[in-house]
Design a protein around this motif. Sequence first.
Motif, PDB file in Angstrom:
ATOM      1  N   GLY A  75       8.883  26.122  -0.985  1.00  0.00           N
ATOM      2  CA  GLY A  75       8.266  25.906   0.325  1.00  0.00           C
ATOM      3  C   GLY A  75       7.960  27.502   1.066  1.00  0.00           C
ATOM      4  N   GLN A  76       7.770  27.491   2.393  1.00  0.00           N
ATOM      5  CA  GLN A  76       7.402  28.526   2.862  1.00  0.00           C
ATOM      6  C   GLN A  76       8.414  29.783   2.795  1.00  0.00           C
ATOM      7  N   LEU A  81       7.764  31.119   8.060  1.00  0.00           N
ATOM      8  CA  LEU A  81       8.729  30.194   8.940  1.00  0.00           C
ATOM      9  C   LEU A  81       8.695  30.856  10.187  1.00  0.00           C
ATOM     10  N   GLU A  84       5.556  30.748  12.202  1.00  0.00           N
ATOM     11  CA  GLU A  84       5.182  29.305  12.675  1.00  0.00           C
ATOM     12  C   GLU A  84       6.055  29.265  13.903  1.00  0.00           C
ATOM     13  N   LYS A  98      16.557  31.263   7.096  1.00  0.00           N
ATOM     14  CA  LYS A  98      15.375  30.291   6.699  1.00  0.00           C
ATOM     15  C   LYS A  98      15.656  28.970   6.943  1.00  0.00           C
ATOM     16  N   GLU A 102      13.534  26.618   8.957  1.00  0.00           N
ATOM     17  CA  GLU A 102      12.907  25.132   8.225  1.00  0.00           C
ATOM     18  C   GLU A 102      13.087  23.888   9.177  1.00  0.00           C
ATOM     19  N   ARG A 103      14.417  23.754   9.640  1.00  0.00           N
ATOM     20  CA  ARG A 103      14.565  22.813  10.545  1.00  0.00           C
ATOM     21  C   ARG A 103      14.035  22.690  12.079  1.00  0.00           C
ATOM     22  N   GLY A 106      10.043  22.421  10.956  1.00  0.00           N
ATOM     23  CA  GLY A 106      10.158  21.065  10.080  1.00  0.00           C
ATOM     24  C   GLY A 106       9.285  20.090  10.885  1.00  0.00           C
TER      25      GLY A 106
END
Length: 106
Positions: A75-76, A81, A84, A98, A102-103, A106
């Motif tokens: 993934g990223q 992340l 983003e 991390k 992601e959550r 996501g």
Amino acid sequence: MPSGSSPKRERQYEHIEKSQRARGTKPGRAKEIAARTVNKERARTGEAKTASKESLRDMSSSRRGGQRSHSGSGGQTYRQLYAEAQRRGVDGRSKMSKAQLERAVG
């Protein structure tokens, strides 16, 4: 591929898209991956008018050349992340791991 791009970048785009399709990636996603990769390379070499900090800081795709491919889909990266999350205005992102980023993204 955007108009006005060089023949080299057009070949690069076609090669990446074809490679992604051979790996079973859906057509839309393959085009997205190809466009992002080519645009990143254009930014790194000064061909693009603007470049994000992440494009300039991250390892180039040609140098990376599959380093991440043997460990599965990782993934990223944390930096990607975080960037983003910053774009989306996620509160508390600086203290997130991390997995938490992601959550949140996501």
